[in-house]
Design a protein around this motif. Structure first.
Motif, PDB file in Angstrom:
ATOM      1  N   GLY A  70       0.739  -1.163  -0.045  1.00  0.00           N
ATOM      2  CA  GLY A  70       0.022  -0.163   0.040  1.00  0.00           C
ATOM      3  C   GLY A  70       0.801   1.248  -0.010  1.00  0.00           C
ATOM      4  N   SER A  71       2.394   1.187  -0.102  1.00  0.00           N
ATOM      5  CA  SER A  71       3.008   2.592   0.060  1.00  0.00           C
ATOM      6  C   SER A  71       2.506   3.245  -1.331  1.00  0.00           C
ATOM      7  CB  SER A  71       4.634   1.993   0.103  1.00  0.00           C
ATOM      8  OG  SER A  71       5.162   3.279   0.063  1.00  0.00           O
ATOM      9  N   SER A  72       2.692   4.611  -1.134  1.00  0.00           N
ATOM     10  CA  SER A  72       2.451   5.319  -2.397  1.00  0.00           C
ATOM     11  C   SER A  72       3.679   5.634  -2.916  1.00  0.00           C
ATOM     12  CB  SER A  72       1.861   6.595  -1.685  1.00  0.00           C
ATOM     13  OG  SER A  72       2.973   7.375  -0.767  1.00  0.00           O
ATOM     14  N   GLU A  91      -6.260   1.223  -5.958  1.00  0.00           N
ATOM     15  CA  GLU A  91      -6.987   0.549  -4.671  1.00  0.00           C
ATOM     16  C   GLU A  91      -6.042   0.093  -3.577  1.00  0.00           C
ATOM     17  OE1 GLU A  91      -6.633  -2.217  -8.046  1.00  0.00           O
ATOM     18  OE2 GLU A  91      -7.108  -0.134  -7.860  1.00  0.00           O
ATOM     19  N   ASP A  92      -4.729  -0.012  -3.933  1.00  0.00           N
ATOM     20  CA  ASP A  92      -3.767  -0.565  -2.892  1.00  0.00           C
ATOM     21  C   ASP A  92      -3.113   0.772  -2.218  1.00  0.00           C
ATOM     22  OD1 ASP A  92      -4.597  -3.055  -3.573  1.00  0.00           O
ATOM     23  OD2 ASP A  92      -2.985  -3.396  -4.967  1.00  0.00           O
ATOM     24  N   LYS A  93      -3.335   1.838  -2.620  1.00  0.00           N
ATOM     25  CA  LYS A  93      -2.512   2.918  -2.046  1.00  0.00           C
ATOM     26  C   LYS A  93      -3.492   3.250  -0.652  1.00  0.00           C
ATOM     27  CE  LYS A  93      -0.864   5.133  -6.074  1.00  0.00           C
ATOM     28  NZ  LYS A  93      -1.018   6.543  -7.023  1.00  0.00           N
ATOM     29  N   LYS A  94      -2.483   3.650   0.253  1.00  0.00           N
ATOM     30  CA  LYS A  94      -2.844   4.043   1.499  1.00  0.00           C
ATOM     31  C   LYS A  94      -2.400   5.624   1.980  1.00  0.00           C
ATOM     32  CE  LYS A  94      -2.386   2.413   6.436  1.00  0.00           C
ATOM     33  NZ  LYS A  94      -1.888   1.659   7.293  1.00  0.00           N
ATOM     34  N   TYR A  95      -3.580   6.392   2.050  1.00  0.00           N
ATOM     35  CA  TYR A  95      -3.230   7.795   2.121  1.00  0.00           C
ATOM     36  C   TYR A  95      -3.303   8.319   3.633  1.00  0.00           C
ATOM     37  CZ  TYR A  95      -3.938   8.080  -2.727  1.00  0.00           C
ATOM     38  OH  TYR A  95      -3.734   7.781  -4.250  1.00  0.00           O
ATOM     39  N   TYR A  96      -4.253   7.558   4.360  1.00  0.00           N
ATOM     40  CA  TYR A  96      -4.607   7.983   5.838  1.00  0.00           C
ATOM     41  C   TYR A  96      -4.240   6.650   6.641  1.00  0.00           C
ATOM     42  CZ  TYR A  96      -6.916  11.565   3.475  1.00  0.00           C
ATOM     43  OH  TYR A  96      -7.358  12.773   2.667  1.00  0.00           O
ATOM     44  N   PRO A  97      -3.916   6.999   7.919  1.00  0.00           N
ATOM     45  CA  PRO A  97      -3.768   5.864   8.912  1.00  0.00           C
ATOM     46  C   PRO A  97      -4.957   5.251   9.308  1.00  0.00           C
ATOM     47  CG  PRO A  97      -3.424   7.806  10.172  1.00  0.00           C
ATOM     48  CD  PRO A  97      -3.549   8.095   8.605  1.00  0.00           C
ATOM     49  N   SER A  98      -5.204   4.125   9.743  1.00  0.00           N
ATOM     50  CA  SER A  98      -6.254   3.282  10.197  1.00  0.00           C
ATOM     51  C   SER A  98      -6.721   3.895  11.637  1.00  0.00           C
ATOM     52  CB  SER A  98      -6.086   1.760  10.080  1.00  0.00           C
ATOM     53  OG  SER A  98      -5.123   1.622  11.012  1.00  0.00           O
ATOM     54  N   GLU A 101      -4.764   2.670  14.423  1.00  0.00           N
ATOM     55  CA  GLU A 101      -3.349   3.071  14.611  1.00  0.00           C
ATOM     56  C   GLU A 101      -3.521   4.554  15.267  1.00  0.00           C
ATOM     57  OE1 GLU A 101      -1.454   1.330  10.326  1.00  0.00           O
ATOM     58  OE2 GLU A 101      -1.852   3.452  10.476  1.00  0.00           O
TER      59      GLU A 101
END
Length: 761
Positions: A70-72, A91-98, A101
């Motif tokens: 998920g790294s951008s 769709e695998d990118k992660k912009y915000y923490p869960s 977390e």
């Protein structure tokens, strides 16, 4: 170093992209994060980067595992020649923490995939507090009397009067009580928004929102005041404001059961109306004496513009009309006593202009101003009827032509000459600034200066309303179910008949007032005998309680005690016999009315007071159901509370499974359904069309013969309506048979008692 395309074709691909070794960078900072040599593990030409690659390879693998797919940024893996060209999908990118977390693993987080909440509703709904009483004061306002003196006066039943204020709709009952509130509460005044056209509408006894919005009384409201008479002697006057609308006759019946007399308020311009007759009928049914207050006499002067002589005939006709109704509905000759201004049972008032007078008050006024040695009592006896005053001989006569018919004053009755004409032609000194007022405020100011307070009303209440000690014996004989067996009840009836504060504790409760948040009820009743203390253990006896069957009884503990005064309450520690009281903590087992007694062995012989009697019935029926089926338990709980709040309202389940509410009229059910939606159930309900039950009977033989033809049209049948048997009529009037019974029960009643067949029943 500049490298051209011609230096080596192996350094570029077919599209012209450079694929050769890394070029030297001008930035020699090895700590920079964007330097490809450190990220990829490839050293510059001529540098030995094997040691650096071996040391940083493990760190890069751990960073790749932690970041995941998920790294951008581009994943530059080790050992894969094409890893630097790999791109992370959208769709695998992660912009915000869960949420885990951010808030930690111990915090429960809920994520809604689709926003189904409308934009008109807030995400977090505000806290909604129920307000049953729209006008309610948390403090006790300043009064002209001392509350400690009033509570001490509660120990003297001879100085207590309990009256119900009744009459037709909009005849000035609530406004009349506002005059007494303004007299005893200096700080309580109508606000600027309540004043319209010079008429102050305080409506102190209107505490419910529906009452303030509709401008009429819906529930009976008590008011306890300390009022002095003409001699300055103080009395504790308990007044109960009752609704004037015919739909709320049940509230009037609940108030009558706690009072010893009825203050009948009648408009001078409108006269006796339907509500006036029903109030008289119900007062005669309860055996209560009447005090007539002819209100709004200002309308005779301002609106109708009647001359004094015509106004007198209007007032006299009104008194005769009320006496005719009393004589018609009175069951005994004692209650048929005619009302007359001569004995003080008829007073005249204008609640809009804040004045009141009687014959005795006018006689006292003349005595103070003109003749100190005059006998005011004898003068008052000559101020009503066909009595005339001869100015020459200074004598009273019943002959209008006593002065030869030449003098106009000799032809005027004394009430017109000495009472009405001074009201028409007031002479009161006023200042120049007061002359600038509007007409109605100026007239109210002049009349208040001319008349002194509301002493005539207090005098009429003291003289014609029996005290709790004097009315206790008749009350026990009329309403107590154990009055027939008074010899074997251990002295219970004797204590109640004597209004003994040291006797057996007996309280008759007829009204339930909801708490401010509508979560429960406070019980309102009258202490018949004994003394009720706060935090006392009592027994609550229901309407079906008997000595043989004690199922309808429960033990409860009394909470706080109050003296209810419309918009505020005064807390008490004890309440002796003869007084009204608002009780906390004993409402759970009470359905409509109840009898509360002590929990000791001396109170085991106490029976119940009879249920309330009405002069109307619940004939309008509607079916209700919740909009959401899951809210059915809330609606059932709301129906139980609604039945407690309205004395004559009935909630039941039909054979079809429908939940129905039965009331006396459309306005009655409208107020009840509003309380169900907003206060007791707090849900939205669906209401069916109202159904009205019609019933008719024959009261006398028809004077006209009715003919009906047979199917073959050759014969004629004569139909004569015959009245019901005397026993049947008596059973219907006494409540022996009711239209609310099931059809099968009505059929069995007439079949067994009167030998009727099932078709006739």
């Amino acid at each position: 170093r500049i490298v051209s395309f011609q230096d080596g074709e192996d350094l570029y691909d077919e599209f012209g992209n450079y694929i050769g070794p890394d070029l030297a960078s001008d930035d020699d900072d090895e700590d920079d994060e964007v330097e490809i040599g450190h990220r990829g593990g490839h050293g510059r030409p001529g540098d030995d980067g094997d040691d650096d690659f071996d040391e940083e390879e493990g760190d890069d693998d751990e960073a790749a595992d932690a970041g995941g797919a998920g790294s951008s940024r581009l994943a530059l893996g080790k050992g894969d020649e094409d890893s630097e060209m790999r791109v992370v999908l959208h769709e695998d990118k992660k912009y915000y923490p869960s949420a885990a977390e951010v808030y930690g693993p111990d915090v429960e987080t809920l994520v809604q995939e689709e926003d189904a909440q409308p934009l008109t509703e807030p995400i977090i709904a505000p806290i909604r507090t129920k307000r049953v009483y729209f006008r309610e004061r948390s403090d006790v306002p300043r009064t002209t009397f001392d509350w400690e003196f009033l509570t001490d006066l509660m120990d003297s039943p001879k100085l207590i009067r309990c009256l119900a204020v009744a009459g037709h709709l909009h005849h000035g009952k609530t406004c009349l009580l506002d005059c007494l509130v303004e007299l005893t509460h200096p700080d309580v005044r109508a606000t600027a928004s309540d004043v319209a056209d010079g008429r102050a509408e305080l409506a102190f006894t209107h505490s419910l929102r529906v009452e303030c919005e509709r401008g009429l009384s819906v529930k009976c409201c008590p008011l306890s005041l300390l009022l002095p008479d003409s001699r300055g002697k103080s009395h504790l006057v308990n007044l109960m404001d009752t609704p004037g609308h015919p739909c709320f006759a049940d509230e009037q019946a609940a108030a009558y059961r706690l009072c010893d007399a009825v203050l009948l308020v009648v408009c001078a311009a409108e006269g006796a109306m339907l509500g006036t007759e029903r109030a008289i009928q119900q007062a005669m049914q309860h055996g209560l004496p009447l005090i007539l207050c002819i209100n709004k006499i200002d309308r005779l002067i301002i609106e109708l513009k009647l001359p004094p002589a015509d106004a007198y005939h209007r007032l006299r006709h009104l008194v005769d009309e009320i006496n005719a109704l009393v004589h018609t509905h009175a069951p005994t000759p004692e209650l048929a006593r005619p009302l007359t201004p001569l004995d003080g049972s008829v007073i005249f008032a204008s609640s809009a202009f804040r004045f009141c007078f009687s014959l005795a008050s006018f006689a006292s006024l003349y005595k103070q101003k003109f003749a100190p040695r005059m006998d005011a009592v004898q003068f008052a006896e000559r101020l009503w009827g066909d009595v005339y005053f001869d100015a020459k001989t200074r004598r009273f006569s019943r002959n209008p032509n006593s002065a030869g018919g030449k003098s106009q004053q000799a032809q005027q009755r004394t009430f017109v000459q000495f009472c009405l004409e001074p009201v028409y032609k007031l002479d009161v000194p006023i200042s120049r600034s007061e002359l600038k007022l509007n007409v109605r405020p100026l007239l109210r100011l002049v009349l208040r200066r001319f008349f002194s307070g509301w002493d005539p009303l207090v005098e009429a209440a003291v003289r014609h309303c029996p005290s709790p000690a004097d009315a206790a014996a008749e009350r026990v004989q009329r309403w107590y179910s154990g009055a027939e067996n008074s010899d074997s009840d251990g002295g219970v009836c004797a204590d109640m008949a004597a209004c003994d504060p040291n006797g057996v504790l007996v309280i008759h409760a007829t009204k339930l007032f909801p708490t401010p948040d509508a979560s429960g009820f406070h019980v309102f009743g009258r202490v018949i005998s004994g003394t009720l203390h706060a935090e006392q253990q009592v027994r609550v006896l229901g309407e079906q309680y008997t000595l043989a069957d004690e199922e309808d009884s429960r033990t409860a503990r009394v909470g706080r005690l109050w003296l209810l005064n419309a918009q505020y309450r005064v807390e008490l520690s004890r309440v002796p016999a003869g007084n009204w009281v608002l009780i906390e903590g004993v409402d759970e087992p009470i359905a409509k009315t109840a009898t509360i007694t002590g929990a000791d062995s001396a109170c085991r012989r106490v029976l119940t007071y009879r249920p309330l009697q009405y002069n109307t019935a619940s004939v309008v029926k509607v079916a209700v159901e919740p909009s959401l089926p899951s809210e059915l338990p809330k609606m059932l709980d709301g129906l139980r509370k609604l039945s407690k709040s309205y004395p004559l309202l009935a909630c039941r389940i039909e054979e079809s499974g429908e939940h129905v509410i039965m009331g006396t009229g459309e306005l009655y059910l409208d107020c009840a359904l509003l309380d169900l939606r907003q206060l007791y159930a707090d849900i939205e309900v669906k209401v069916a069309d109202p159904v009205v039950a019609f019933a008719e009977t024959v009261v006398e033989t028809s004077s006209v013969k009715c003919f009906a033809e047979t199917p073959n049209r050759r014969n004629k049948l004569t139909l004569i309506a015959e009245p019901l048997e005397k026993g049947i009529a008596e059973d219907i009037e006494a409540g022996g048979v009711s239209l609310s019974w099931p059809r099968k029960r009505v059929a069995e009643f007439f079949q067994h008692k009167y030998d009727w067949d099932l078709l006739a029943a």
